[in-house]
Scaffold this active site. Structure first.
Site, PDB file in Angstrom:
ATOM      1  N   LYS A 121      -2.589   6.854   1.268  1.00 46.45           N
ATOM      2  CA  LYS A 121      -2.348   7.126   2.694  1.00 46.45           C
ATOM      3  C   LYS A 121      -1.228   8.164   2.774  1.00 46.45           C
ATOM      4  CE  LYS A 121      -1.872   4.660   7.094  1.00 46.45           C
ATOM      5  NZ  LYS A 121      -2.941   5.337   7.828  1.00 46.45           N
TER       6      LYS A 121
ATOM      7  N   ARG B  76       0.834  -1.207   0.000  1.00 47.00           N
ATOM      8  CA  ARG B  76       0.000   0.000   0.000  1.00 47.00           C
ATOM      9  C   ARG B  76       0.869   1.259   0.000  1.00 47.00           C
ATOM     10  NH1 ARG B  76      -4.379   0.705   4.691  1.00 47.00           N
ATOM     11  NH2 ARG B  76      -2.495   1.089   5.913  1.00 47.00           N
TER      12      ARG B  76
ATOM     13  N   GLU C  81     -15.944   6.391   5.939  1.00 45.46           N
ATOM     14  CA  GLU C  81     -15.149   5.730   6.988  1.00 45.46           C
ATOM     15  C   GLU C  81     -15.034   6.673   8.174  1.00 45.46           C
ATOM     16  OE1 GLU C  81     -11.041   5.154   5.830  1.00 45.46           O
ATOM     17  OE2 GLU C  81     -11.049   6.986   4.642  1.00 45.46           O
TER      18      GLU C  81
HETATM   19  N1  PMP Z   1      -9.015   4.803   7.352  1.00 47.03           N
HETATM   20  C1  PMP Z   1      -8.121   5.763   7.630  1.00 47.03           C
HETATM   21  C2  PMP Z   1      -8.427   7.160   7.241  1.00 47.03           C
HETATM   22  C3  PMP Z   1      -6.928   5.445   8.292  1.00 47.03           C
HETATM   23  O1  PMP Z   1      -6.040   6.399   8.565  1.00 47.03           O
HETATM   24  C4  PMP Z   1      -6.676   4.105   8.661  1.00 47.03           C
HETATM   25  C5  PMP Z   1      -5.391   3.721   9.335  1.00 47.03           C
HETATM   26  N2  PMP Z   1      -5.263   4.291  10.604  1.00 47.03           N
HETATM   27  C6  PMP Z   1      -7.655   3.142   8.378  1.00 47.03           C
HETATM   28  C7  PMP Z   1      -8.794   3.523   7.707  1.00 47.03           C
HETATM   29  C8  PMP Z   1      -7.455   1.710   8.745  1.00 47.03           C
HETATM   30  O2  PMP Z   1      -6.439   1.155   7.938  1.00 47.03           O
HETATM   31  P1  PMP Z   1      -5.543  -0.043   8.434  1.00 47.03           P
HETATM   32  O3  PMP Z   1      -6.450  -1.135   8.797  1.00 47.03           O
HETATM   33  O4  PMP Z   1      -4.689  -0.380   7.256  1.00 47.03           O
HETATM   34  O5  PMP Z   1      -4.758   0.451   9.598  1.00 47.03           O
END
Ligand code: PMP
Length: 294
Positions: free
Chosen positions: A157, A59, A190
């Site tokens: 990200k 990612r 989200e």
């Molecule tokens: N959405 C956002 C905006 C995030 O910053 C994160 C990570 N903190 C997630 C979802 C969850 O992603 P992951 O499971 O890869 O940590």
């Protein structure tokens, strides 16, 4: 140059070298600082093993590719360097991997930044209080919308989290710990740092990545665990109505893991307690984190 430090003090990786906390520094001309121009990952370490490292690295490189940020080392070398950094910080439980655009001029142009900077911090994680997991979270939807994919795709990200930070401010101002963010069409995307799931009539539902969400590593792991357990999973267009009338709701993220949600915008979800499918997935996830990793 590696500074001599006591065995339990953290050492931080900056561009292939290790430094003590006080000596790990980057330039004030770095565009990561000046413009939030860069990418990052948060990665968990369980029992000394790094969880889902390959997925996080993939990612990171995909986010960087979209930003035309060329990470100067290969994915395999990055994996080796993360493992090495974790190895030098034996008690670490969380890794923050950051790649910035590097030093440039005071103008925006990223092509005038010749050398991206790689930083790996292997430290401890600040955990949510146990009561969040036992009793569930109460959340609200907030006015700040998730970035439109056409503007800045949430699948990247990036180091620019102001969109999420504004939403977090709105939640905290209203007396809540977490916010649900909607997209520009009013559908659920989200939370500020976690993905969202609901359970409705035995089916596990989560907003599709095309709703403007980060494709969470935990989200993908939970989908996989559910399918292995013969739970039907659908990635959908989700509205607030779906959350209000769900049987269960929970959030997923590397740091948070799986957190039950029991109320949204003052509507009680299900019976107001963490639900059975949520609890089952928490169990399955815990089993996996206890055994998987490199
Ligand atoms: N959405 C956002 C905006 C995030 O910053 C994160 C990570 N903190 C997630 C979802 C969850 O992603 P992951 O499971 O890869 O940590």
């Amino acid at each position: 140059m590696e500074k001599r430090i006591s065995s339990n003090a953290s050492v931080i990786y900056v561009n292939g070298e290790f430094y003590s906390k006080g000596n790990a520094k980057i330039s004030v001309f770095d565009h990561g600082l000046l413009y939030g121009d860069g990418v990052f990952e948060g990665i968990r370490v369980y029992n000394g093993k790094i969880f889902k490292l390959r997925e996080h690295i993939d990612r990171l490189y995909e986010s960087a590719n979209t930003l035309m940020l060329k990470i100067p080392i290969s994915r395999d070398k990055m994996i080796r360097d993360v493992i090495k950094t974790a190895g030098k910080n034996r008690l670490c439980t969380y890794i923050r991997l950051v790649v910035t655009r590097g030093v440039g001029t005071l103008g925006l142009n990223p092509f005038l930044c010749p050398k991206p900077q790689i930083i790996i911090i292997a430290d401890k994680i600040q955990l949510y209080p146990a009561s969040f997991y036992k009793n569930g979270l109460k959340v609200i939807t907030v006015p700040t919308q998730r970035n439109r994919p056409e503007a800045l795709n949430p699948r990247v990200k990036s180091l620019n989290y102001l969109n999420n930070i504004l939403a977090k401010i709105e939640a905290v101002n209203a007396g809540f710990h977490e916010a649900i963010m909607l997209n520009s069409y009013g559908f659920v995307s989200e939370c500020t740092g976690d993905n969202i799931f609901i359970v409705s009539k035995g089916v596990l539902l989560t907003p599709s990545i095309y709703m403007g969400v980060l494709e969470g590593v935990t989200r993908n792991t939970v989908i996989e665990l559910a399918r292995e357990d013969n739970i039907e999973v659908k990635q959908i267009v989700m509205s607030r109505h779906d959350i209000f009338n769900a049987d269960e709701c929970f959030l997923t993220g590397t740091a948070a893991e799986i957190v039950p949600v029991v109320e949204c915008d003052r509507r009680v979800i299900g019976n107001g307690q963490p639900g059975p499918m949520t609890k089952k997935l928490i169990r399955l996830y815990k089993n996996l984190t206890n055994t998987a990793g490199v």
